[in-house]
Enzyme design. Sequence first.
Site, PDB file in Angstrom:
ATOM      1  N   ASN A 279      20.006  24.873 -10.340  1.00  0.00           N
ATOM      2  CA  ASN A 279      20.568  26.219 -10.214  1.00  0.00           C
ATOM      3  C   ASN A 279      19.446  27.212 -10.514  1.00  0.00           C
ATOM      4  OD1 ASN A 279      22.194  28.439 -10.126  1.00  0.00           O
ATOM      5  ND2 ASN A 279      23.678  27.715 -11.641  1.00  0.00           N
TER       6      ASN A 279
ATOM      7  N   HIS B 116      18.429  30.257 -11.384  1.00  0.00           N
ATOM      8  CA  HIS B 116      19.118  31.427 -11.953  1.00  0.00           C
ATOM      9  C   HIS B 116      18.415  32.738 -11.603  1.00  0.00           C
ATOM     10  CE1 HIS B 116      21.503  28.617 -14.205  1.00  0.00           C
ATOM     11  NE2 HIS B 116      20.443  28.125 -14.828  1.00  0.00           N
TER      12      HIS B 116
ATOM     13  N   GLN C 146      28.744  23.352  -8.525  1.00  0.00           N
ATOM     14  CA  GLN C 146      29.374  22.043  -8.346  1.00  0.00           C
ATOM     15  C   GLN C 146      30.290  22.051  -7.114  1.00  0.00           C
ATOM     16  OE1 GLN C 146      28.841  23.581 -11.258  1.00  0.00           O
ATOM     17  NE2 GLN C 146      28.817  22.167 -13.004  1.00  0.00           N
TER      18      GLN C 146
ATOM     19  N   ARG D 101      27.440  37.020  -8.198  1.00  0.00           N
ATOM     20  CA  ARG D 101      26.087  36.634  -8.622  1.00  0.00           C
ATOM     21  C   ARG D 101      25.332  36.056  -7.427  1.00  0.00           C
ATOM     22  NH1 ARG D 101      26.468  30.703 -11.778  1.00  0.00           N
ATOM     23  NH2 ARG D 101      27.384  29.633  -9.973  1.00  0.00           N
TER      24      ARG D 101
ATOM     25  N   PHE E  31      31.077  32.819 -11.320  1.00  0.00           N
ATOM     26  CA  PHE E  31      31.147  31.741 -12.308  1.00  0.00           C
ATOM     27  C   PHE E  31      31.834  32.280 -13.551  1.00  0.00           C
ATOM     28  CE2 PHE E  31      29.366  28.916 -15.664  1.00  0.00           C
ATOM     29  CZ  PHE E  31      29.876  27.725 -15.169  1.00  0.00           C
TER      30      PHE E  31
ATOM     31  N   LYS F  98       0.863  -1.192   0.000  1.00  0.00           N
ATOM     32  CA  LYS F  98       0.000   0.000   0.000  1.00  0.00           C
ATOM     33  C   LYS F  98       0.896   1.238   0.000  1.00  0.00           C
ATOM     34  CE  LYS F  98      -4.282  -0.386   0.743  1.00  0.00           C
ATOM     35  NZ  LYS F  98      -5.088  -1.136  -0.227  1.00  0.00           N
TER      36      LYS F  98
ATOM     37  N   THR G 140      -2.557  -5.923   0.429  1.00  0.00           N
ATOM     38  CA  THR G 140      -2.062  -4.552   0.630  1.00  0.00           C
ATOM     39  C   THR G 140      -2.890  -3.866   1.714  1.00  0.00           C
ATOM     40  OG1 THR G 140      -3.458  -3.464  -1.053  1.00  0.00           O
ATOM     41  CG2 THR G 140      -1.357  -4.393  -1.809  1.00  0.00           C
ATOM     42  N   ASP G 141      -4.155  -4.271   1.812  1.00  0.00           N
ATOM     43  CA  ASP G 141      -5.014  -3.706   2.864  1.00  0.00           C
ATOM     44  C   ASP G 141      -4.458  -4.011   4.260  1.00  0.00           C
ATOM     45  OD1 ASP G 141      -7.634  -2.336   3.414  1.00  0.00           O
ATOM     46  OD2 ASP G 141      -7.927  -4.190   4.566  1.00  0.00           O
TER      47      ASP G 141
HETATM   48  O1  URC Z   1      27.529  27.057 -10.999  1.00  0.00           O
HETATM   49  C1  URC Z   1      27.348  26.890 -12.208  1.00  0.00           C
HETATM   50  N1  URC Z   1      27.731  25.737 -12.802  1.00  0.00           N
HETATM   51  C2  URC Z   1      27.564  25.488 -14.125  1.00  0.00           C
HETATM   52  O2  URC Z   1      27.952  24.412 -14.650  1.00  0.00           O
HETATM   53  C3  URC Z   1      26.948  26.507 -14.881  1.00  0.00           C
HETATM   54  N2  URC Z   1      26.608  26.616 -16.193  1.00  0.00           N
HETATM   55  C4  URC Z   1      26.016  27.821 -16.360  1.00  0.00           C
HETATM   56  O3  URC Z   1      25.546  28.246 -17.466  1.00  0.00           O
HETATM   57  N3  URC Z   1      25.959  28.488 -15.179  1.00  0.00           N
HETATM   58  C5  URC Z   1      26.546  27.693 -14.247  1.00  0.00           C
HETATM   59  N4  URC Z   1      26.750  27.859 -12.912  1.00  0.00           N
END
Ligand code: URC
Length: 307
Positions: free
Chosen positions: A257, A259, A231, A183, A166, A12, A57-58
């Site tokens: 990410n 943005h 990363q 950023r 970045f 369940k 399952t009940d």
């Molecule tokens: O921290 C980031 N990693 C990426 O691999 C990546 N690629 C991207 O366009 N912006 C970012 N920012």
Amino acid sequence: MPTILGQNQYGKAENRVVRITRDGATHHIKDLNVSVALSGDMEEVHYSGSNANVLPTDTTKNTVYAFAKEYGIESAEQFGIHLARHFVTSQEPIKQARIRIEEYAWERIEASDANSKFIGADAVKHSFVRKGQETRVTQITFDGENWEVISGLKDLVVMNSTNSEFWGYVKDKYTTLKEAYDRILATQVSGRWRFNWSGDEQKMPNWEKSYDQVKKHMLQAFAETYSLSLQQTLYQMGARIINNRSEIDEVRFSLPNKHHFLVDLEPFGLENDNEVYFAADRPYGLIEATILRDGCEPRIPVDLTNL
Ligand SMILES: O=c1[nH]c(=O)c2[nH]c(=O)[nH]c2[nH]1
């Protein structure tokens, strides 16, 4: 026979169980969504329809509610361990149980100053507001011998409004991205961590404390890493957990990410000195990785949406 049965499981899914523990007038809440998946000697029910090996399952649903009463819910992990052990050890044809649990957190509503001596004081004991932050998750798997506990969280949204850059990335003829030296870094964390607990009752981790500490270390690493990429931040978050929590051997993150693009205000004769952003919801970069204690095997599935 031209066909044979492959992997199969049943049970369940999404049993919503709320357990109130009464400590006098003070109440405590555990609010879970429990999914049971059993597997074992289930060829016959698929081939011929014989239900001789099938625990309904009940019944698995009923067991969740009965165990909430009988054992209480100390933690999602502890509850899942009780259930997994029960299904595998009480029914011979069942060889493996996988219990997945989502937990929804509640926090107390504070009493108003004026009323705290009267009704307000009582409200603090039994009135709650659901916490809006992350959802806690766990998955317990037991095959009669081996335990695997993977816990984690999803939908925890975090942001650094500076200390993120970045630049220095590969550029080909399709690259238009401008290098960024200051950023916003924002993400919605989905993370899982695998415990090295082997089933020894004496060495059972304190699941509640472990969760709080993992979350703390993860957030501190996010905040304290001067980031040159998401990363790098991801790796620091995982490494911080492994280095501080001996009960955990493996961490996996899936980090979108989120943005934030600087808005061009020049058409309005205005400068944008890193103040006004457009928060895009899609597409988003998706950064995913596993961090392991050296010498340990990766076992958390690569795709966390399947966990
Ligand atoms: O921290 C980031 N990693 C990426 O691999 C990546 N690629 C991207 O366009 N912006 C970012 N920012």
